[in-house]
Scaffold this active site. Structure first.
Site, PDB file in Angstrom:
ATOM      1  N   HIS A  25       0.982  -1.258   0.066  1.00 26.79           N
ATOM      2  CA  HIS A  25      -0.028  -0.026  -0.015  1.00 26.79           C
ATOM      3  C   HIS A  25       0.988   1.288  -0.294  1.00 26.79           C
ATOM      4  CE1 HIS A  25      -3.425   2.608   0.647  1.00 26.79           C
ATOM      5  NE2 HIS A  25      -2.940   2.963   1.741  1.00 26.79           N
ATOM      6  N   THR A  43     -11.121   0.111   9.379  1.00 29.71           N
ATOM      7  CA  THR A  43     -10.901  -0.682   8.357  1.00 29.71           C
ATOM      8  C   THR A  43     -12.064  -0.759   7.350  1.00 29.71           C
ATOM      9  OG1 THR A  43      -9.363  -2.054   9.709  1.00 29.71           O
ATOM     10  CG2 THR A  43      -9.866  -2.970   7.595  1.00 29.71           C
TER      11      THR A  43
END
Length: 309
Positions: free
Chosen positions: A148, A206
């Site tokens: 990421h 999340t």
């Protein structure tokens, strides 16, 4: 040799004639190679050099530094969110299909500058991983985390080089909004157990990140079916593809971190009620069973927990 010359000429034409001339001479914009080298260096440092240097050293105590860093990241994310909104998304941009304004108008140049600063902010996020390594929290330096952070500067570079504005900047708008909340959480989590016990909403962060990626690829892929502003399909697939990739990566993390862990705890001692309160690095800060209550240092409680499980 002719093939290599053609490839070189095509690349040079792409960089010199197909890119946005407004950003050509900006810092790190002349070529993708510096960005690629920085990203590869980041991966090398956090996966190889850092762990090797820390192998025989004690973890650094960086709580105050981390609190300050996350506070600054909140401010940077809020400024970028406001800037991207003010430069188009809160004013005259179309959420259905928005072309890139290639003019030198005040608003177009403002959007271009905020796109570059968004690109630069991806490098500041490397410090998340550096702090994990210095604290020897290698479990946090996961494949998801490194991919990421490692891929984002390179991905955003192409947008600033060729399309600094328009439809795909919606990605940055959503991302900076989520980062305001995310870095606020990290800042609070770094303040210690007295604050961490109130941070029960970590898993919802999340979920918010996954919703973000759904919004990103939905917003991009709508142009496959109707593209009235003739926006570049290359960037439709490029940005939308990133949204799909990160959605599934974060979904996998969510299932492993919360769904699987929840089932494991329930199946471990089904007749023995227990409560675990953990900090942001999954260290136990409070451990309770119906027949005992332990409140001690993190290290002592983790050792106590290991004996009971």
């Amino acid at each position: 040799m002719d093939a290599l010359n053609k490839i070189s000429a095509t690349w040079q034409d792409l960089m010199d004639n197909k890119s946005d001339p407004r950003t050509t001479n900006w810092f790190l914009m002349s070529s993708p190679l510096p960005t690629v080298m920085i990203c590869l260096t980041y991966v090398y440092l956090v996966k190889i050099v850092g762990p090797a240097l820390m192998e025989n050293r004690k973890p650094f105590q960086l709580r105050k530094i981390i609190v300050v860093y996350n506070f600054l990241q909140v401010l940077l994310s809020a400024w970028l969110f406001w800037g991207l909104g003010k430069s188009g998304w809160f004013t005259n941009y179309s959420y259905r299909c928005q072309p890139v304004d290639l003019s030198y108008s005040a608003q177009a140049i403002q959007m271009t500058h905020f796109c570059w600063w968004y690109y630069f902010s991806k490098f500041t996020e490397f410090f998340d991983t550096f702090f994990f390594v210095l604290r020897k929290r290698y479990d946090q330096v996961s494949t998801l985390h490194v991919i990421h952070h490692g891929i984002m500067p390179f991905s955003v570079w192409w947008g600033v080089k060729f399309m600094p504005g328009g439809h795909s900047t919606f990605f940055g708008l959503l991302n900076t909004f989520v980062h305001i909340i995310m870095y606020t959480y990290y800042m609070l989590a770094a303040m210690g157990p007295q604050v961490q016990k109130y941070l029960w909403w970590k898993k919802y962060l999340t979920i918010l990140q996954m919703i973000q990626f759904v919004g990103i690829f939905t917003h991009c892929f709508q142009l496959i079916f109707h593209n009235p502003c003739n926006y570049s399909y290359i960037f439709v697939y490029w940005i939308g593809g990133h949204g799909v990739l990160f959605y599934f990566l974060f979904r996998s993390f969510y299932q492993q971190a919360y769904v699987a862990k929840s089932k494991s705890v329930k199946n471990d001692e089904p007749n023995d009620k227990k409560t675990l309160i953990v900090d942001d690095n999954e260290n136990i800060v409070e451990y309770k069973k119906h027949y005992e209550t332990k409140r001690d240092s993190i290290t002592q409680i983790n050792k106590a927990l290991a004996k009971h499980l």
